[in-house]
Design a protein around this motif. Structure first.
Motif, PDB file in Angstrom:
ATOM      1  N   SER A  23     -20.977 -96.378 -99.747  1.00  0.00           N
ATOM      2  CA  SER A  23     -22.308 -96.673 -99.479  1.00  0.00           C
ATOM      3  C   SER A  23     -23.167 -95.507 -98.440  1.00  0.00           C
ATOM      4  O   SER A  23     -23.761 -95.251 -97.897  1.00  0.00           O
ATOM      5  N   TYR A  24     -22.121 -94.183 -98.267  1.00  0.00           N
ATOM      6  CA  TYR A  24     -22.488 -93.168 -97.735  1.00  0.00           C
ATOM      7  C   TYR A  24     -22.501 -91.983 -97.839  1.00  0.00           C
ATOM      8  O   TYR A  24     -22.814 -90.976 -98.086  1.00  0.00           O
ATOM      9  N   SER A  25     -22.422 -92.119 -99.546  1.00  0.00           N
ATOM     10  CA  SER A  25     -21.535 -91.270-100.575  1.00  0.00           C
ATOM     11  C   SER A  25     -22.090 -91.469-102.142  1.00  0.00           C
ATOM     12  O   SER A  25     -21.363 -92.456-102.289  1.00  0.00           O
ATOM     13  N   ARG A  26     -22.396 -90.762-103.011  1.00  0.00           N
ATOM     14  CA  ARG A  26     -22.528 -90.555-104.536  1.00  0.00           C
ATOM     15  C   ARG A  26     -21.138 -89.852-104.896  1.00  0.00           C
ATOM     16  O   ARG A  26     -20.689 -88.722-104.145  1.00  0.00           O
ATOM     17  N   VAL A  43      -9.619-104.903 -89.372  1.00  0.00           N
ATOM     18  CA  VAL A  43     -11.260-104.029 -88.805  1.00  0.00           C
ATOM     19  C   VAL A  43     -12.371-105.016 -89.091  1.00  0.00           C
ATOM     20  O   VAL A  43     -12.644-105.627 -90.113  1.00  0.00           O
ATOM     21  N   PRO A  44     -13.580-105.407 -88.245  1.00  0.00           N
ATOM     22  CA  PRO A  44     -14.413-105.408 -88.001  1.00  0.00           C
ATOM     23  C   PRO A  44     -15.125-105.231 -89.785  1.00  0.00           C
ATOM     24  O   PRO A  44     -15.365-103.973 -90.098  1.00  0.00           O
ATOM     25  N   THR A  45     -15.824-106.526 -90.303  1.00  0.00           N
ATOM     26  CA  THR A  45     -15.999-105.987 -91.158  1.00  0.00           C
ATOM     27  C   THR A  45     -17.920-105.704 -91.539  1.00  0.00           C
ATOM     28  O   THR A  45     -18.363-104.499 -92.067  1.00  0.00           O
ATOM     29  N   ARG A  46     -18.576-105.632 -89.928  1.00  0.00           N
ATOM     30  CA  ARG A  46     -19.795-104.734 -90.048  1.00  0.00           C
ATOM     31  C   ARG A  46     -19.210-102.922 -89.925  1.00  0.00           C
ATOM     32  O   ARG A  46     -20.539-102.313 -90.953  1.00  0.00           O
ATOM     33  N   LEU A  47     -17.978-102.725 -90.070  1.00  0.00           N
ATOM     34  CA  LEU A  47     -17.519-101.783 -89.828  1.00  0.00           C
ATOM     35  C   LEU A  47     -17.077-101.285 -91.057  1.00  0.00           C
ATOM     36  O   LEU A  47     -17.849-100.026 -91.898  1.00  0.00           O
ATOM     37  N   LEU A  48     -17.391-101.678 -92.015  1.00  0.00           N
ATOM     38  CA  LEU A  48     -16.616-101.411 -93.006  1.00  0.00           C
ATOM     39  C   LEU A  48     -17.651-101.676 -94.557  1.00  0.00           C
ATOM     40  O   LEU A  48     -18.157-100.711 -95.367  1.00  0.00           O
ATOM     41  N   ARG A  49     -19.032-102.258 -94.075  1.00  0.00           N
ATOM     42  CA  ARG A  49     -20.177-102.066 -94.559  1.00  0.00           C
ATOM     43  C   ARG A  49     -21.390-101.839 -94.181  1.00  0.00           C
ATOM     44  O   ARG A  49     -22.595-101.912 -94.403  1.00  0.00           O
ATOM     45  N   LYS A  50     -21.232-100.853 -93.207  1.00  0.00           N
ATOM     46  CA  LYS A  50     -22.144-100.774 -92.533  1.00  0.00           C
ATOM     47  C   LYS A  50     -22.215 -99.200 -93.647  1.00  0.00           C
ATOM     48  O   LYS A  50     -21.567 -98.002 -93.574  1.00  0.00           O
ATOM     49  N   ASN A  51     -23.964 -99.313 -93.586  1.00  0.00           N
ATOM     50  CA  ASN A  51     -24.312 -97.725 -93.630  1.00  0.00           C
ATOM     51  C   ASN A  51     -24.901 -96.876 -93.069  1.00  0.00           C
ATOM     52  O   ASN A  51     -25.773 -96.464 -92.014  1.00  0.00           O
ATOM     53  N   GLY A  52     -24.285 -95.561 -93.965  1.00  0.00           N
ATOM     54  CA  GLY A  52     -24.273 -94.300 -92.481  1.00  0.00           C
ATOM     55  C   GLY A  52     -23.348 -93.724 -92.164  1.00  0.00           C
ATOM     56  O   GLY A  52     -22.228 -94.658 -91.972  1.00  0.00           O
ATOM     57  N   PRO A  53     -23.140 -93.007 -91.478  1.00  0.00           N
ATOM     58  CA  PRO A  53     -22.370 -92.386 -90.570  1.00  0.00           C
ATOM     59  C   PRO A  53     -21.689 -93.818 -89.445  1.00  0.00           C
ATOM     60  O   PRO A  53     -22.018 -93.895 -88.593  1.00  0.00           O
ATOM     61  N   PRO A  84     -22.149 -86.136 -97.641  1.00  0.00           N
ATOM     62  CA  PRO A  84     -21.914 -86.741 -96.320  1.00  0.00           C
ATOM     63  C   PRO A  84     -21.198 -86.063 -94.686  1.00  0.00           C
ATOM     64  O   PRO A  84     -21.094 -84.976 -95.098  1.00  0.00           O
ATOM     65  N   VAL A  85     -21.066 -87.142 -93.839  1.00  0.00           N
ATOM     66  CA  VAL A  85     -21.163 -86.405 -93.036  1.00  0.00           C
ATOM     67  C   VAL A  85     -19.859 -86.056 -92.925  1.00  0.00           C
ATOM     68  O   VAL A  85     -18.884 -87.389 -92.849  1.00  0.00           O
ATOM     69  N   PRO A  86     -19.117 -84.944 -92.517  1.00  0.00           N
ATOM     70  CA  PRO A  86     -17.686 -85.226 -92.180  1.00  0.00           C
ATOM     71  C   PRO A  86     -16.964 -85.733 -90.863  1.00  0.00           C
ATOM     72  O   PRO A  86     -17.846 -85.970 -89.943  1.00  0.00           O
ATOM     73  N   ALA A  87     -15.794 -85.930 -90.893  1.00  0.00           N
ATOM     74  CA  ALA A  87     -15.393 -86.501 -89.364  1.00  0.00           C
ATOM     75  C   ALA A  87     -14.904 -85.169 -88.710  1.00  0.00           C
ATOM     76  O   ALA A  87     -14.558 -83.915 -88.816  1.00  0.00           O
ATOM     77  N   PRO A  88     -15.841 -85.309 -87.598  1.00  0.00           N
ATOM     78  CA  PRO A  88     -15.500 -84.496 -86.760  1.00  0.00           C
ATOM     79  C   PRO A  88     -14.247 -83.873 -86.075  1.00  0.00           C
ATOM     80  O   PRO A  88     -13.097 -84.489 -86.183  1.00  0.00           O
TER      81      PRO A  88
END
Length: 448
Positions: free
Chosen positions: A369-372, A284-294, A433-437
């Motif tokens: 990164s997207y939840s505590r 998987v592209p690293t930018r997606l794994l390290r993306k902040n937010g949904p 966090p944003v739930p999976a649609p």
């Protein structure tokens, strides 16, 4: 040099002073040195070879001493070998003293048990059949005492619960120490026979062959661990927010498997599955794994390919066995709304259903990164709410029971910048966090 906590130092000192009590009576003049000294020398040499070549312990001679000598004399047998054996890592002297004290205590207790049940008379009479029951009881006591004293050391040092440590050490030691006990009994009977100590030494030859076989297995297992470690480290480097996650999922998967009564080979397979469940993130592209937010829907679809990537990456690793099915299907759901193939119910492999629960639990109790992190109790409540629709209720129930009873004490060797919450620890209020649609009822976390 690694610092030893004050609790652990106090425990080691108490163990050493406790062992001295078994060495005082009877007077040294009454000690049968013609038996104790050869056994002590034999144990010292055998222990050094066993630890350097076979990464194991050398208990047949200790147990032979327990069957031949009075309790205090038998407790002397392990001292030279334990005080001179390889200590592994610093501090050397405290580790050797602690091991000598533990072995002396275990041998004393085993000898006392053996004599109380009439085993000494059976050995003198060379009645092997009558000696089996007392010897078996002595082996059980030997294993129990070692488990209690060895399991007591990490508990104060690492603030771990002593009960599961002691139980695990005891159960794992029964089979190998039982074999050593049988060899020790044969040595004791031959020692008292007209053939004498020389004949008793012949018992050690088949033990040497069995140790060689075990050493080959140990080398193979070490190679397996190195393979898994390399893959996990590659994932941890790529996805810094899940560093340590794989090991914790492996530990939780193992806890579920043991709670369900699975055999040890199956438990080990599920540990491998938990550790490697996210290895497909290497594709998987690293930018997606390290993306902040949904994630966007397109980004989500790319990340949802990681189970198939993981299945392909591990295709050539034969020892994983059924763990590969868990890697491929750990994001399937009981109601059929999971991925990658939309399997439902018992169509989902059992190993995948175990790892799915372990993965979701650690995801909720770890800062991302997207939840505590959520408290452990809140995470278990959420798993039980989603049981049946998302997770297998049997797996959820097993994890809930074992954590309620023993707590959640993850042991992670990786460098974790965001440590997981532990049982009883206070954590900040969980973010939403944003739930999976399209997946109602699932724990609210991204598919990472």
């Amino acid at each position: 040099m690694e610092a030893v906590p004050a609790r652990a130092r106090g425990y080691a000192v108490c163990a050493a002073f406790g062992a001295l009590l078994w060495l005082t009576p009877p007077p040294l003049a009454w000690t049968p040195w013609w038996t104790a000294l050869p056994l002590a020398a034999l144990y010292a040499g055998g222990e050094r070879i066993a630890r350097r070549r076979f990464a194991g312990a050398f208990y047949p001679v200790l147990l032979a001493g327990a069957f031949l000598l009075p309790p205090s004399a038998a407790a002397l047998v392990p001292l030279p070998g334990a005080l001179c054996s390889p200590a592994g890592r610093q501090p050397f002297a405290p580790r050797r003293i602690r091991r000598a004290a533990h072995l002396a205590t275990a041998v004393w207790a085993a000898t006392w048990t053996h004599r109380a049940l009439g085993g000494a008379d059976a050995v003198v009479d060379m009645d092997l059949a009558a000696a089996l029951a007392p010897a078996g009881a002595a082996v059980l006591v030997f294993c129990l005492v070692l488990a209690l004293v060895d399991g007591g050391m990490p508990a104060p040092a690492d603030r771990l619960p002593p009960r599961p440590l002691t139980r695990g050490l005891f159960l794992r030691s029964l089979a190998p120490v039982g074999v050593h006990g049988l060899a020790g009994l044969m040595m004791a009977v031959l020692w008292r026979s007209p053939y004498g100590p020389v004949a008793a030494l012949l018992v050690l030859f088949p033990m040497g062959v069995s140790w060689w076989v075990f050493a080959q297995y140990h080398q193979e297992r070490t190679a397996h661990q190195a393979t898994i470690r390399a893959l996990v480290q590659a994932v941890d480097i790529k996805d810094r927010y899940t560093r340590g996650h794989s090991e914790r999922v492996g530990q939780a998967s193992m806890m579920i498997a043991r709670e369900l009564g699975m055999d040890e080979q199956r438990v080990e397979t599920l540990r491998f599955a938990g550790i490697l469940h996210d290895v497909g993130k290497l594709g998987v592209p690293t930018r997606l794994l390290r993306k902040n937010g949904p994630l966007t829907p397109e980004e989500r679809r790319v990340i949802e390919l990681h189970p198939e990537y993981g299945h392909e990456i591990t295709r050539g690793i034969a020892f994983l066995g059924d763990a590969r099915s868990a890697i491929l299907h750990h994001h399937e759901r009981m109601d059929g709304n999971g991925y990658p193939y939309g399997l439902a119910g018992v169509q989902i492999p059992e190993s995948a259903r175990v790892v799915a629960v372990a993965d979701a639990f650690d995801a909720m109790t770890s800062t991302r990164s997207y939840s505590r992190a959520r408290p452990v109790a809140a995470a278990l409540e959420e798993l039980n709410r989603c049981a049946g629709a998302h997770f297998d209720p049997r797996m959820v129930s097993a994890l809930t029971e074992v954590i309620t009873r023993d707590g959640w004490h993850p042991v992670v060797t990786a460098d974790t910048p965001h440590p997981p919450s532990t049982a009883g620890a206070t954590t900040p209020p969980a973010a939403t966090p944003v739930p999976a649609p399209g997946r109602p009822g699932a724990p609210q976390k991204e598919p990472r």
